[in-house]
Design an enzyme around this catalytic site. Structure first.
Site, PDB file in Angstrom:
ATOM      1  CG  ASP A   1      -1.767  -0.741   1.028  1.00 23.53           C
ATOM      2  OD1 ASP A   1      -2.219  -2.134   0.857  1.00 23.53           O
ATOM      3  OD2 ASP A   1      -2.544  -0.890   1.522  1.00 23.53           O
TER       4      ASP A   1
ATOM      5  CE  LYS B   1      -5.738   1.515   2.555  1.00 28.48           C
ATOM      6  NZ  LYS B   1      -4.191   1.678   2.756  1.00 28.48           N
TER       7      LYS B   1
ATOM      8  CE  LYS C   1      -7.077  -1.415   2.857  1.00 31.96           C
ATOM      9  NZ  LYS C   1      -6.098  -1.586   2.805  1.00 31.96           N
TER      10      LYS C   1
END
Length: 319
Positions: free
Chosen positions: A156, A219, A255
């Site tokens: 991430d 995300k 996400k």
């Protein structure tokens, strides 16, 4: 099923040839109708899910959680306990699904891998000077390589919001491409920190920029700022991945992270996925929740459906 592919494999290679072509493309995207976007997100949030559909939605949401600890006080013991909860979210009911992943700092990846070994639960690691992203590229790449070497299944990363807001889109693009390469076989989630991007137009541009650079997931947030995932910004990103797949054949995950705390919240987001991107995204390979506190409420609601009684927070483990 459509799969992700390197940026050179899709039809937009020419737009990333220079700063000017990339800027022209991103600023040529349709402007966001703020009123329409927020109204649609609010309307979809009123959908009612009952009985067997609710039970399905709860188990699906549990399977989509990235159970996360990202604190300076993290220890191997805390990470092992988190891993055990990811594998068996409800120790009293082994029919409860596992979560999708545990997400930790790079130095905790080895402990997390040991805790979830053989379970199918993935290990994600934040990297690239999370959460601010303020570091030189070689430092960011070293962070990524350390996590991958320790066994991370997913990375991430955070984008350089300062560069993005200054209009230095090619710098952001090149960093994502470099991180994608350093990630090797690990899937890459690109975090925009939507609360710092100021406008929905910027969120749309960041979404396309991340996908053009080869993101496997886009995300919303780090969870470390005041404004994180919202139905409206997630809806906008779902529209982006839907449109990107329509034009390229490449599927990218989404996400939302931060601020999603209740089963009711989670169901609203699942409705957004179903009604915007479609059923292909109703799977933890393509949609995740970055919301550790959500898991306990999902488990309590699951117990209530099974037993008719609401057990309360004392009957689930504290993260």
């Amino acid at each position: 099923m459509p799969t992700t592919a390197p940026p050179a494999a899709h039809a937009f290679t020419d737009v990333t040839a220079s700063d000017s072509t990339l800027r022209r493309f991103l600023h040529g995207l349709p402007g966001v109708d703020t009123v329409g976007l927020e109204a649609r997100a609010a309307a979809l949030g009123t959908r009612s899910i009952k009985t067997t559909a609710k039970a399905y939605a709860i188990d699906l949401a549990i399977s989509m959680v990235d159970l996360t600890t990202l604190e300076g006080a993290d220890t191997p013991g805390k990470v092992r306990a988190l891993g055990a909860k990811a594998v068996h979210p409800d120790p009293t009911d082994r029919t409860a699904p596992t979560t999708a992943a545990v997400c930790v700092y790079p130095d905790m990846v080895a402990a997390a891998k040991e805790a979830v070994a053989g379970s199918g639960v993935l290990v994600a690691s934040v990297a690239t000077a999370f959460p601010a992203g303020r570091a030189a590229l070689d430092v960011k790449l070293a962070d990524v390589r350390d996590a991958v070497a320790a066994g991370a299944d997913e990375i991430d990363m955070v984008i350089d919001r300062g560069a993005f807001l200054a209009g230095r889109y090619l710098k952001v693009y090149d960093e994502i491409v470099a991180v994608k390469e350093a990630s090797g076989a690990a899937r890459l989630k690109v975090i925009f920190e939507t609360g710092e991007l100021s406008t929905y137009d910027n969120i749309r541009r960041a979404s396309w920029l991340g996908m053009l650079a080869g993101a496997d997931f886009i995300k919303t947030s780090t969870g470390k700022v005041a404004v994180n995932a919202t139905p409206a910004n997630t809806l906008l990103m779902l529209e982006a991945v839907r449109d990107f797949r329509a034009q390229t054949g490449i599927q990218v995950g989404v996400k939302p992270a931060g601020g999603i705390r209740t089963t009711k919240d989670a169901v609203k987001f699942l409705v957004l996925v179903n009604e915007t991107a479609g059923t292909d995204w109703l799977d933890n390979h393509w949609f995740r929740f970055g919301a550790s506190s959500l898991l306990n409420d999902l488990l309590m609601q699951r117990q209530k459906l099974a037993t008719g009684r609401y057990s309360g927070p004392d009957y689930v483990t504290v993260d």
